[in-house]
Design an enzyme around this catalytic site. Sequence first.
Site, PDB file in Angstrom:
ATOM      1  N   HIS A 156       4.184  -5.701  10.259  1.00  0.00           N
ATOM      2  CA  HIS A 156       3.923  -4.718   9.204  1.00  0.00           C
ATOM      3  C   HIS A 156       2.768  -5.267   8.365  1.00  0.00           C
ATOM      4  CE1 HIS A 156       4.767  -2.713   5.313  1.00  0.00           C
ATOM      5  NE2 HIS A 156       5.485  -1.829   5.978  1.00  0.00           N
ATOM      6  N   ASP A 209      10.099 -11.902   8.455  1.00  0.00           N
ATOM      7  CA  ASP A 209      10.196 -10.619   7.765  1.00  0.00           C
ATOM      8  C   ASP A 209      11.464  -9.938   8.281  1.00  0.00           C
ATOM      9  OD1 ASP A 209      10.087  -7.979   7.035  1.00  0.00           O
ATOM     10  OD2 ASP A 209       7.987  -7.678   7.583  1.00  0.00           O
ATOM     11  N   GLN A 217      13.616  -4.994   8.452  1.00  0.00           N
ATOM     12  CA  GLN A 217      14.274  -4.028   9.341  1.00  0.00           C
ATOM     13  C   GLN A 217      15.475  -4.621  10.059  1.00  0.00           C
ATOM     14  OE1 GLN A 217      13.641  -0.888   9.419  1.00  0.00           O
ATOM     15  NE2 GLN A 217      11.653  -0.820   8.404  1.00  0.00           N
ATOM     16  N   LYS A 240      16.122  -1.041   1.967  1.00  0.00           N
ATOM     17  CA  LYS A 240      16.380  -0.762   3.389  1.00  0.00           C
ATOM     18  C   LYS A 240      17.862  -0.996   3.701  1.00  0.00           C
ATOM     19  CE  LYS A 240      11.785  -1.170   4.488  1.00  0.00           C
ATOM     20  NZ  LYS A 240      10.905  -0.060   4.769  1.00  0.00           N
ATOM     21  N   CYS A 262       2.463   1.638   8.344  1.00  0.00           N
ATOM     22  CA  CYS A 262       1.951   0.375   7.786  1.00  0.00           C
ATOM     23  C   CYS A 262       1.855  -0.697   8.871  1.00  0.00           C
ATOM     24  CB  CYS A 262       2.815  -0.135   6.625  1.00  0.00           C
ATOM     25  SG  CYS A 262       2.863   1.008   5.247  1.00  0.00           S
TER      26      CYS A 262
HETATM   27  N1  PMP Z   1       8.169  -5.337   6.720  1.00  0.00           N
HETATM   28  C1  PMP Z   1       8.724  -4.386   7.456  1.00  0.00           C
HETATM   29  C2  PMP Z   1       9.081  -4.693   8.885  1.00  0.00           C
HETATM   30  C3  PMP Z   1       8.976  -3.130   6.894  1.00  0.00           C
HETATM   31  O1  PMP Z   1       9.523  -2.159   7.647  1.00  0.00           O
HETATM   32  C4  PMP Z   1       8.648  -2.895   5.548  1.00  0.00           C
HETATM   33  C5  PMP Z   1       8.888  -1.548   4.904  1.00  0.00           C
HETATM   34  N2  PMP Z   1       8.337  -0.480   5.614  1.00  0.00           N
HETATM   35  C6  PMP Z   1       8.063  -3.935   4.821  1.00  0.00           C
HETATM   36  C7  PMP Z   1       7.845  -5.137   5.429  1.00  0.00           C
HETATM   37  C8  PMP Z   1       7.664  -3.758   3.379  1.00  0.00           C
HETATM   38  O2  PMP Z   1       8.797  -3.601   2.587  1.00  0.00           O
HETATM   39  P1  PMP Z   1       8.655  -3.270   1.023  1.00  0.00           P
HETATM   40  O3  PMP Z   1       7.697  -2.125   0.938  1.00  0.00           O
HETATM   41  O4  PMP Z   1      10.037  -2.918   0.621  1.00  0.00           O
HETATM   42  O5  PMP Z   1       8.120  -4.494   0.360  1.00  0.00           O
END
Ligand code: PMP
Length: 412
Positions: free
Chosen positions: A129, A206, A209, A232, A370
């Site tokens: 991401h 990270d 998910q 999440k 993203c």
């Molecule tokens: N990493 C992953 C794999 C995600 O799916 C997301 C959220 N789409 C993020 C990071 C970023 O999370 P946040 O916007 O809550 O900081």
Amino acid sequence: MSELTLTSLDVAKIREDFPLLTTPFHGKPMHYLDSAVSGQMPGVVIERMAHYQRFEHTNVHRGVSTLSQEATDRFEEAREKVRAFIKAPSVKQIVWTRGTTEAINLVAQSWGRTNLKDGDEILLSAMEHHANIVPWQMLATEKGASIRVIPMDDRGVLDLDALDALLTPRVKVLGITHVSNVLGTVNPLKEIIAKAHAKGVVVVVDGAQAVPHLAVDVVDLDADFYVFSGHKLSGPTGIGVLYGKKELLEAMPPWQGGGNMILSVSWEKTTYMGVPGKFEAGTPPIAEAIGLGAAIDYLNAIGLDRIAAVEHALLDYATAELSNIEGLRIIGTAPGKASVLSFVLEGIHPHDVGSILDHEGVVVRAGHHCAQPVMTRFNIPATTRASFAYFNDKADVDALVAGIQQVKEIFS
Ligand code: PMP
């Protein structure tokens, strides 16, 4: 789909816990298939936060008032719930952040700035991401370091032989997602982390998910850093978590300065608190932390193993149904993937798919998620993504399939 597995959770009853899921949407039943973007909150989480705001609110870690002490207790109890949830050895290793993004920036700016130098390499996987790319690029630019990428195959499986070759003495840190938000791939983290550690490389995971779908044990994984967001995980936005190994966190300098993170301040010198306080400058998101604690209680009561079983059954059913649709290509077919289903429809832009589905009450995400490098890897501009949670059922998948058929008819 195995009826046995699906009935192991009373999904209809669970849905009643979610105000948003039981409210008509465009005059139709709500089919929320967008939990990868943000999970919905059950009423108990919303009410727990409202109760705090109504009757318990003040600032934490300040003053001797009973109110402040009780707010601090609730806030710290939530930290303990997070600790237990990811099986961290100590609450001192749980740092509150605003979310995954802030937690990765914290590691990059504090640990990364201290430990990287000109010529070093930062290794990332091809399915990251932007939150696990951009902070590292910013650090690389500042330090004269460079980024290397572990490639993946057409299913969305990382090439571990390539990883072996990439783990040179120049690599200082590996940033890797536990579960891909686009492809659903569950990376073999234990194996990957062991390979990295054999070369002295620090691993930042990270987990955004992963935490809603898998039982995570940070000690068993041997992750150096593990980060995730509350929203999440059936919790609120504005709260997230950085877990780190004790010796790493203790050696890291503070990231932001201000109130709450100091032991003493004079014009000459400031001394800092130990972990996690030194990373928590200013007033934290108190109601949100307590809300996340309530969300963890809620998930624990259902059981992550049962959640995973139901979601997998639903993913299998949806995969089989979508595979029957002509002109539909699923992006991300790794074995054992998590409940994220990205797809493209021949000749139809995902934004059109998403908009038409929306009018049918089917909420999905359309876009690059993203993760633009993933789109580039698969040579597509965007995907439509359905993601499943423990409150979804067969009717949600059926509505998705009917909606896709409708999209096809409109564009035929
Ligand atoms: N990493 C992953 C794999 C995600 O799916 C997301 C959220 N789409 C993020 C990071 C970023 O999370 P946040 O916007 O809550 O900081």
